[in-house]
Design a protein around this motif. Structure first.
Motif, PDB file in Angstrom:
ATOM      1  N   VAL A  30       0.805  -1.351   0.071  1.00 41.15           N
ATOM      2  CA  VAL A  30      -0.021  -0.091  -0.060  1.00 41.15           C
ATOM      3  C   VAL A  30       1.012   1.137   0.007  1.00 41.15           C
ATOM      4  N   HIS A  34       2.952   3.039  -3.719  1.00 43.93           N
ATOM      5  CA  HIS A  34       1.960   3.940  -4.414  1.00 43.93           C
ATOM      6  C   HIS A  34       2.010   5.526  -3.761  1.00 43.93           C
ATOM      7  N   ASP A  36       1.006   8.308  -4.072  1.00 48.17           N
ATOM      8  CA  ASP A  36      -0.069   9.057  -3.786  1.00 48.17           C
ATOM      9  C   ASP A  36      -0.699   8.671  -2.201  1.00 48.17           C
ATOM     10  N   LEU A  37      -0.561   7.319  -2.090  1.00 44.92           N
ATOM     11  CA  LEU A  37      -1.172   6.911  -0.714  1.00 44.92           C
ATOM     12  C   LEU A  37      -0.039   7.418   0.407  1.00 44.92           C
ATOM     13  N   GLU A 211     -11.520   8.300  -2.036  1.00 42.86           N
ATOM     14  CA  GLU A 211     -10.633   7.760  -3.400  1.00 42.86           C
ATOM     15  C   GLU A 211      -9.620   6.935  -2.664  1.00 42.86           C
ATOM     16  N   GLN A 212      -8.971   7.714  -1.635  1.00 44.18           N
ATOM     17  CA  GLN A 212      -7.616   7.260  -1.388  1.00 44.18           C
ATOM     18  C   GLN A 212      -7.662   5.702  -0.544  1.00 44.18           C
ATOM     19  N   THR A 213      -8.555   5.932   0.502  1.00 49.12           N
ATOM     20  CA  THR A 213      -8.666   4.722   1.262  1.00 49.12           C
ATOM     21  C   THR A 213      -9.452   3.479   0.674  1.00 49.12           C
ATOM     22  N   ARG A 214     -10.319   4.049  -0.288  1.00 43.48           N
ATOM     23  CA  ARG A 214     -10.900   3.060  -1.294  1.00 43.48           C
ATOM     24  C   ARG A 214      -9.681   2.315  -2.495  1.00 43.48           C
ATOM     25  N   LYS A 215      -8.679   3.044  -2.644  1.00 44.66           N
ATOM     26  CA  LYS A 215      -7.713   2.153  -3.478  1.00 44.66           C
ATOM     27  C   LYS A 215      -6.957   1.453  -2.484  1.00 44.66           C
ATOM     28  N   ALA A 216      -6.314   1.934  -1.228  1.00 42.48           N
ATOM     29  CA  ALA A 216      -5.973   1.078  -0.395  1.00 42.48           C
ATOM     30  C   ALA A 216      -6.682  -0.287  -0.094  1.00 42.48           C
ATOM     31  N   SER A 218      -8.544  -1.805  -2.229  1.00 40.66           N
ATOM     32  CA  SER A 218      -8.434  -2.815  -3.290  1.00 40.66           C
ATOM     33  C   SER A 218      -7.209  -3.341  -3.256  1.00 40.66           C
ATOM     34  N   ILE A 219      -6.134  -2.800  -2.582  1.00 41.24           N
ATOM     35  CA  ILE A 219      -4.689  -3.390  -2.929  1.00 41.24           C
ATOM     36  C   ILE A 219      -4.609  -4.628  -1.711  1.00 41.24           C
TER      37      ILE A 219
END
Length: 305
Positions: A30, A34, A36-37, A211-216, A218-219
């Protein structure tokens, strides 16, 4: 650890949709891959002025090699710098021990020293921030506060500080969202780290809406992992349970030396097991880059393959 404990751990892992983001593999997937994260995490949790946020980061090697041969080498979870040159070290520690505090000091000091070569101007040194997330409440057991911010300051006049080193320790078990409600991203990232585990079947709506925690999320989904990554994750989590058993046993006996020896032995076992796993994956045709990513091999361990 007995087989019954192993079976219980595997049963828990099979129930949920996600893997625990605090584990070595998932945390690095994560925040170590990434920009951005990790940038969002640092801006949320570090004492950085709002008028001077981190706007871009560049990853650096996580292996802090000493300048002089014979000195101690060390590995951190994530290390990066921003466009202005500020250095950032991020560590995820599953269990607290006093040695970790000294390791944090050593690693941050190395990050300062490595910025300047012989004959160069000291003005080239940029600030180093050390963010340490602890899945334990042993750092400051005498307080309910979970966020601890340390700077270099004048003892008699605390308002007078020397810029250059900043240490932040976050005790995750003490975190309560209402305590920092004014910092939305800080709350979301700490909820991500404290509420998501192997047994989580459905993530909280607030984490899915961002958006950011949703991406995390998914990882760290189990379905996003390769077989090699799932194997490495399981071995890491089982080793953590082993470490807890050793620590608790040492505390019950009240022997500090026994605890240190037990942790050293556990670390030695983890290193040997990591190499054995790596050799097994290599023999089964798994690509070297996937092995390194999944098991978090150091350069010296990679050379042993």
């Amino acid at each position: 650890m007995d087989s019954q404990s192993n079976d219980k751990k595997r049963e828990t892992m099979a129930k949920g949709k996600y893997l625990n983001p605090k584990a070595d593999l998932t945390f690095k997937l994560v925040f170590g891959e990434h920009p951005d994260l990790v940038m969002s995490l640092l801006n949320a949790l570090l004492p950085i002025a709002e008028e001077n946020p981190i706007v871009s980061v560049e990853y650096q090697t996580s292996e802090l090699v000493p300048e002089n041969k014979g000195k101690k080498d060390s590995i951190v979870d994530v290390r990066c710098k921003d466009s202005s040159g500020r250095q950032f070290i991020v560590e995820m520690q599953m269990y607290w021990n006093e040695d970790f505090k000294k390791r944090v000091l050593l690693n941050a000091s190395k990050a300062v020293v490595k910025q300047v070569n012989e004959g160069e101007n000291y003005q080239l040194i940029e600030p180093v921030f050390s963010l340490n997330l602890i899945n334990d409440d042993g750092f400051q057991p005498d307080t309910d506060e979970f966020y601890h911010d340390y700077a270099v300051l004048n003892v008699a006049h605390p308002e007078r500080t020397i810029d250059g080193l900043r240490f932040v320790f976050v005790e995750l078990p003490k975190f309560q969202p209402k305590s920092i409600a004014e910092k939305k991203m800080a709350v979301l990232w700490l909820r991500f780290l404290t509420e998501i585990s192997e047994s989580t079947q459905e993530a909280p709506a607030e984490l899915l809406e961002n958006e950011q925690t949703r991406k995390a999320l998914s990882i760290v989904e189990k379905s996003a992992m390769t077989e090699a990554q799932l194997y490495a994750y399981e071995r890491f989590m089982l080793s953590i349970v082993d470490e807890r058993v050793i620590i608790e046993g040492s505390h019950k006996k009240g022997i500090a030396e026994g605890m240190k020896k037990g942790m050293a032995e556990a670390e030695e076992r983890r290193i040997k097991e990591r190499l054995q796993n790596a050799r097994s994956l290599k023999e089964n045709g798994v690509a070297l880059d996937i092995i390194v990513q999944s098991l978090g091999l150091t350069e010296s361990e990679l050379n042993q393959l």
